[in-house]
Design an enzyme around this catalytic site. Structure first.
Site: not given
Length: 316
Positions: A116-118
């Site tokens: 995931g990005c975060y």
């Protein structure tokens, strides 16, 4: 030239479109295409999934699980961009710089989950420090983060662009306040934490892409838990050692004094596959602030997916 075949299941979505754009110009890759009127036909999707050397899943979680179950060709590798398999034991986590040997594990894997990005920013900051024992695995961690509105997917994009695209004065919104954000599990597992961190994400409608993540550490408290005397220099040294020679990790020099007006912009790594890391140190207060900047559609999604695809298929 024998081309490697890739099928992107869900190529019409934000991440799928970006992956296709990055791959379709390559001479060594053939993108298998599905006719628009057959995108929802399970038989045609199954045929293409099993015909590909690599199937990239850009789907909601349940649909990604269903697509993975359709693949019975032992030759076909799967790269899942959804949240569905990021903490599954039978899947390799697709963050090649995360730990020694991770790239080799991705290269050998049949099933890889794209981060995931975060989570990419959080794990990129924390994992070297928990591995080194500078941040205890039991430490209470709070994470603040902001992304461009593209991080919310099609629905949020439509909301933010509803007024003719003039969103410069748009809102800043916090969300996920119930602590059920889907990235928390992978932050905990792959960040080397014993407990879920408190995660405080937000988005701005004033920019489309880009991401900034911040983690504050009271090093007196950390050192009481670890028995060490670590400071900002020790934290920075651990990150330096972990990411030495890594093409896509950009570690800034240790910050101890800041010029007047210094700011970090979440846009600084847009249109790249880079993860930019910072350590800020206040010796008087014994406070450290860790910060990560990435493109949520680059290293946080499609850029990471292409990087993983290249590793999985030996295309580097």
């Amino acid at each position: 030239m024998v081309k490697t075949s890739i099928f992107i299941d869900g190529e019409a979505g934000t991440t799928g479109l970006e992956i296709r754009k990055k791959l379709e110009s390559r001479a060594d890759v053939e993108i298998l295409k599905i006719a628009p009127d057959k995108r929802k036909e399970a038989a045609e999707r199954k045929r293409l999934l099993n015909a590909a050397d690599l199937a990239i899943l850009c789907l909601p979680d349940e649909a990604a699980r269903e697509a993975a179950a359709l693949i019975d060709n032992p030759r076909t590798k799967i790269l899942d961009a959804s949240t569905a398999h990021r903490t599954a034991k039978s899947w390799v986590y697709g963050f090649p710089e995360m730990a020694p040997g991770q790239g080799d594990a991705i290269r050998a894997a049949k099933r890889v989950s794209n981060p995931g990005c975060y989570a990419t920013g959080v794990i990129g900051l924390l994992r070297p420090l928990t591995d080194a024992g500078l941040v205890p695995c039991a430490a209470p961690i709070t994470i603040n983060a902001i992304s461009g509105y593209s991080g919310g997917g099609k629905e949020l994009i439509a909301i933010c662009e509803a007024k003719g695209g003039d969103i410069r004065g748009g809102p800043f919104c916090a969300y996920g306040l119930d602590q059920k954000h889907k990235h928390i599990g992978e932050m905990k597992k792959h960040g080397g934490l014993d407990a879920d961190p408190i995660f405080l994400p937000s988005y701005s409608a004033s920019f489309y892409r880009g991401m900034l993540i911040e983690i504050g550490l009271r090093m007196d408290d950390m050192n009481k838990m670890t028995g060490k005397k670590a400071d900002g220099a020790a934290l920075h040294a651990a990150l330096t050692a972990r990411y030495a020679g890594q093409e896509f990790i950009k570690l800034a020099p240790l910050h101890t004094e800041l010029e007047k007006g210094f700011v970090l912009s979440p846009l600084a790594q847009n249109e790249t596959n880079n993860l930019e890391l910072h350590v800020f140190w206040n010796a008087e207060k014994q406070f450290a602030v860790l910060a990560a900047i990435l493109d949520n559609l680059g290293k946080g999604a499609s850029g990471a997916a292409v990087q993983n695809a290249e590793i999985m298929l030996g295309l580097q």
